[in-house]
Design a protein around this motif. Structure first.
Motif, PDB file in Angstrom:
ATOM      1  N   UNK A 440    -137.376   4.116   3.280  1.00 40.53           N
ATOM      2  CA  UNK A 440    -138.270   4.949   2.469  1.00 40.53           C
ATOM      3  C   UNK A 440    -138.689   6.215   3.217  1.00 40.53           C
ATOM      4  N   UNK A 441    -138.806   6.118   4.533  1.00 37.62           N
ATOM      5  CA  UNK A 441    -139.130   7.318   5.319  1.00 37.62           C
ATOM      6  C   UNK A 441    -137.913   8.218   5.482  1.00 37.62           C
ATOM      7  N   UNK A 442    -136.750   7.608   5.672  1.00 39.57           N
ATOM      8  CA  UNK A 442    -135.533   8.406   5.780  1.00 39.57           C
ATOM      9  C   UNK A 442    -135.294   9.204   4.504  1.00 39.57           C
ATOM     10  N   UNK A 443    -135.674   8.608   3.366  1.00 42.18           N
ATOM     11  CA  UNK A 443    -135.509   9.291   2.086  1.00 42.18           C
ATOM     12  C   UNK A 443    -136.658  10.242   1.781  1.00 42.18           C
ATOM     13  N   UNK A 444    -137.673  10.271   2.656  1.00 41.13           N
ATOM     14  CA  UNK A 444    -138.862  11.121   2.466  1.00 41.13           C
ATOM     15  C   UNK A 444    -139.489  10.905   1.089  1.00 41.13           C
ATOM     16  N   UNK A 445    -139.594   9.637   0.726  1.00 39.14           N
ATOM     17  CA  UNK A 445    -140.114   9.311  -0.600  1.00 39.14           C
ATOM     18  C   UNK A 445    -141.634   9.221  -0.643  1.00 39.14           C
ATOM     19  N   UNK A 446    -142.285   9.257   0.527  1.00 40.25           N
ATOM     20  CA  UNK A 446    -143.740   9.178   0.565  1.00 40.25           C
ATOM     21  C   UNK A 446    -144.280  10.488   1.125  1.00 40.25           C
ATOM     22  N   UNK A 447    -145.083  11.142   0.342  1.00 42.02           N
ATOM     23  CA  UNK A 447    -145.595  12.464   0.695  1.00 42.02           C
ATOM     24  C   UNK A 447    -146.448  12.404   1.953  1.00 42.02           C
ATOM     25  N   UNK A 448    -146.265  13.381   2.811  1.00 44.37           N
ATOM     26  CA  UNK A 448    -147.065  13.594   4.015  1.00 44.37           C
ATOM     27  C   UNK A 448    -146.826  12.550   5.118  1.00 44.37           C
ATOM     28  N   UNK A 449    -145.851  11.679   4.961  1.00 42.64           N
ATOM     29  CA  UNK A 449    -145.542  10.719   6.023  1.00 42.64           C
ATOM     30  C   UNK A 449    -144.115  10.955   6.492  1.00 42.64           C
ATOM     31  N   UNK A 450    -143.964  11.211   7.778  1.00 44.90           N
ATOM     32  CA  UNK A 450    -142.665  11.559   8.337  1.00 44.90           C
ATOM     33  C   UNK A 450    -142.226  10.512   9.357  1.00 44.90           C
ATOM     34  N   UNK A 451    -140.990  10.666   9.806  1.00 42.44           N
ATOM     35  CA  UNK A 451    -140.477   9.790  10.857  1.00 42.44           C
ATOM     36  C   UNK A 451    -141.300   9.970  12.127  1.00 42.44           C
ATOM     37  N   UNK A 452    -141.722  11.189  12.383  1.00 42.04           N
ATOM     38  CA  UNK A 452    -142.551  11.451  13.559  1.00 42.04           C
ATOM     39  C   UNK A 452    -143.875  10.702  13.458  1.00 42.04           C
ATOM     40  N   UNK A 453    -144.475  10.679  12.251  1.00 47.10           N
ATOM     41  CA  UNK A 453    -145.707   9.912  12.048  1.00 47.10           C
ATOM     42  C   UNK A 453    -145.483   8.436  12.367  1.00 47.10           C
ATOM     43  N   UNK A 454    -144.356   7.915  11.886  1.00 45.04           N
ATOM     44  CA  UNK A 454    -144.030   6.498  12.074  1.00 45.04           C
ATOM     45  C   UNK A 454    -143.916   6.161  13.558  1.00 45.04           C
ATOM     46  N   UNK A 455    -143.186   6.953  14.300  1.00 46.96           N
ATOM     47  CA  UNK A 455    -143.010   6.695  15.728  1.00 46.96           C
ATOM     48  C   UNK A 455    -144.325   6.833  16.488  1.00 46.96           C
ATOM     49  N   UNK A 456    -145.117   7.832  16.092  1.00 45.03           N
ATOM     50  CA  UNK A 456    -146.427   8.018  16.734  1.00 45.03           C
ATOM     51  C   UNK A 456    -147.339   6.829  16.452  1.00 45.03           C
ATOM     52  N   UNK A 457    -147.330   6.345  15.203  1.00 42.28           N
ATOM     53  CA  UNK A 457    -148.170   5.206  14.839  1.00 42.28           C
ATOM     54  C   UNK A 457    -147.800   3.961  15.638  1.00 42.28           C
ATOM     55  N   UNK A 458    -146.514   3.724  15.822  1.00 41.05           N
ATOM     56  CA  UNK A 458    -146.079   2.559  16.594  1.00 41.05           C
ATOM     57  C   UNK A 458    -146.628   2.604  18.019  1.00 41.05           C
ATOM     58  N   UNK A 459    -146.508   3.760  18.653  1.00 38.76           N
ATOM     59  CA  UNK A 459    -147.003   3.908  20.016  1.00 38.76           C
ATOM     60  C   UNK A 459    -148.522   3.775  20.055  1.00 38.76           C
ATOM     61  N   UNK A 460    -149.187   4.388  19.088  1.00 41.77           N
ATOM     62  CA  UNK A 460    -150.647   4.366  19.036  1.00 41.77           C
ATOM     63  C   UNK A 460    -151.183   2.945  18.902  1.00 41.77           C
TER      64      UNK A 460
END
Length: 624
Positions: A440-460
């Protein structure tokens, strides 16, 4: 330091005798630093604090002095910084709230949105009375704490809890008597014992799952999330854990009483739910497999409404497993006490509906049949008229599932151009799926959430959970089995605690700006939608640890915060823990409420340190 302060310091330094200049300069600098630190801590997010200013005491610098992992005493216990206790550090401008009383004894197993008394107000057709029917806030629901059953004891730790539980904790003899012959559960002294039998598990659930593994790829990591409809006491989901498969076990509160409570008491994921008139509270394309073992659901009734709902929540390429009547009716109908023609027609109707959904039948052995959903609908769309397939849903979002009525249409899949591709993208096998970028992130189907957000959230969240361990030392030791994340986001918290022997119910509030529950499922985790102004679909005392990140800020203008705190208290097991993460203004308010419930709680800094406005309320009710 401001220009005025600097000028004043320079003037005083010149006027005073030289021996006193250095002392004065150091003292003035210290005072200026304290004032600057205080203002920075209170106003760093451009909002005034509700906490009144403190009158500084000698040696005081920053009023927000809290227990900190770095302040551990010599015996290894967390200590407090010397100048303030948490209560003094975060004073409130209101007197303490009076303690909240306990409800009457008949509230021991109270489920506000699944109350059998309220069920009588709704029609029994389509099992509407078994759905969620929450009390109207205007009716002033009881504001009291759900009491314990007499003789309640702490549940066994996992994995011992899978096989036995204290009878006093779930004192429902009706289920154990009704299902004793089917070997579901039996009473042995003070214990309820779960041998893993059942209506469809004649040779035991372990044998049943082993036979299923011959027809469905349970061992490869392709199947990670499973939906078990009509789960009973969830022995099936409990034994799928041996394959590293996470099952959302769903059953209504019915004549067998507390089946879901039995499951959760054993440390197995489960929630109250039923196929009736509303969609199940999960997004589309959630589950790798759906399962029904003699669940007595009329799959072809109401124009195939219920099987269409299973189709909605199954991911492309997912499996549907049906066992029990009418499967293999030729060899089984006499034992079922059913008429030959009746069960033959029933299976024929299921086969026909599955074909019109473009499902492929994989196998049928013994009393178990397996179908597979297509990886896309291009082929099906070309043949839809020939197959007389149901129409495609056009009016609703496939992921919309909170009080959304089901419809007799096929939920569309994400568009694609190539027949060999999978709609929505391919999922990698577990356990790599947990940290792989969700489709769903690769397809950019959710507004304002990017792959960078995902990776940052995991680390956080890895950093945050490491910080939590300093305050809840039992987190990595297996004390907390059932965990609820009240505002799961991208599932980062659940991913970070997956290294422990726990499972997490990831809740995505319907008030969120972004619907991220589909991402949670694509990571191989489970969860549900929820409105926290209502009660969760579970029994009392079913979760060991509750995590609430920003929940109270989200709801403080929607409903009373005390109702959310009371719901947490209802769900939380005795001796359980909670972590409330929010702005300091909100944390202070929540602390007042938890004090009225006699919770053992304290306010501490987050991993961001003393100058950040986000704080934690750590609740550890095992501390007496």
């Amino acid at each position: 330091m401001s220009r005025t302060a600097t000028a004043l310091l320079a003037l005083l330094t010149l006027l005073l005798p030289s021996p006193n200049r250095r002392t004065l300069a150091l003292a003035f600098a210290g005072v200026a630093l304290c004032v600057a630190s205080y203002l920075l801590g209170i106003y760093s997010n451009n909002r005034p604090s509700i906490a009144p200013q403190l009158s500084p005491t000698p040696g005081d610098c920053h009023p927000l002095l809290l227990p900190s992992p770095s302040s551990a005493s010599s015996d290894g216990q967390l200590g407090f910084l010397p100048l303030h206790s948490a209560a003094a550090a975060f004073p409130v401008d209101q007197p303490p709230l009076p303690p909240l009383p306990f409800c009457p004894a008949n509230f021991t197993h109270y489920c506000p949105c699944h109350d059998p008394q309220r069920e009588r107000l709704f029609p029994t057709r389509d099992l509407q009375h078994r759905e969620r029917h929450c009390p109207d806030p205007r009716d002033r629901p009881p504001r009291c704490r759900v009491p314990l059953p007499p003789g309640y004891r702490a549940p066994l730790p996992w994995p011992a809890s899978r096989d036995r539980a204290w009878f006093a904790n779930v004192p429902f003899p009706k289920l154990s008597v009704a299902k004793k012959e089917q070997n579901w559960v039996r009473v042995e002294g003070d214990w309820l014992v779960f041998p893993g039998g059942g209506t469809s598990f004649i040779n035991g659930v372990k044998w049943y799952v082993t036979e299923m593994a011959k027809q469905v790829p349970l061992r490869s990591g392709e199947i990670r999330t499973v939906l078990d409809i009509g789960c009973g006491v969830a022995s099936f989901g409990g034994h799928l854990l041996d394959y590293d498969i996470l099952t959302m076990s769903v059953a209504p509160r019915d004549v067998h009483e507390a089946q879901v409570q039995f499951a959760l008491e054993r440390g197995i994921p489960a929630m109250l739910g039923v196929l009736s008139i509303h969609r199940l509270p999960f997004p589309s394309r959630s589950f790798d497999m759906a399962h029904c073992a003699r669940c007595l659901i009329t799959w072809t009734g109401y124009n195939g409404l219920y099987l269409l709902e299973i189709d909605r929540v199954l991911r492309p390429g997912g499996y549907w497993v049906l066992s029990g009547p009418p499967i293999n009716w030729k060899n089984m109908y006499k034992g079922w006490g059913r008429k030959r023609q009746e069960v033959a027609e029933e299976q024929k109707a299921i086969e026909d509906l599955a074909k019109r959904l473009c499902w492929k039948k994989v196998s049928e052995k013994s009393a178990m049949a397996v179908w597979q959903k297509p990886t896309n609908l291009l082929h099906c769309m070309k043949k839809s008229k020939t197959l007389n397939s149901p129409p495609f849903c056009l009016r609703t979002d496939p992921d919309s599932a909170w009080y959304e009525k089901m419809d007799t249409c096929i939920s569309p899949l994400p568009k694609l151009e190539v027949l060999e591709h999978t709609s929505g993208g391919n999922l990698v096998n577990w356990p790599k799926r947990l940290n792989a970028t969700p489709p769903r992130l690769l397809a950019r189907s959710i507004e304002r959430i990017t792959i960078e957000n995902f990776n940052h959230e995991n680390k956080l969240w890895s950093e945050r959970v490491l910080h939590y361990e300093a305050y809840l030392s039992n987190l990595p030791r297996g004390k907390y089995r059932n965990i609820m994340d009240m505002n799961a986001g991208l599932g980062g918290f659940a991913a970070a605690v997956s290294k422990f022997p726990v499972w997490v119910m990831n809740v995505v509030p319907v008030d969120n700006k972004n619907d991220t529950l589909g991402i949670v499922y694509e990571r191989g985790l489970i969860g549900t939608y929820m409105d926290w102004c209502e009660a969760f679909s579970t029994y009392p005392r079913t979760y060991d640890l509750i995590h609430a990140n920003g929940v109270f800020s989200m709801y403080m203008d929607k409903c009373e915060l005390i109702s959310i705190v009371l719901e947490m208290d209802r769900i939380l097991r005795p001796g359980g823990a909670a972590i409330v993460r929010d702005h300091i203004d909100v944390i202070v308010k929540v602390k007042q409420l938890t004090d009225s419930l006699r919770w053992q709680s304290r306010i501490v800094h987050s991993e961001n340190g003393p100058f950040h406005p986000e704080k934690l309320l750590i609740v550890d009710n095992s501390v007496q």
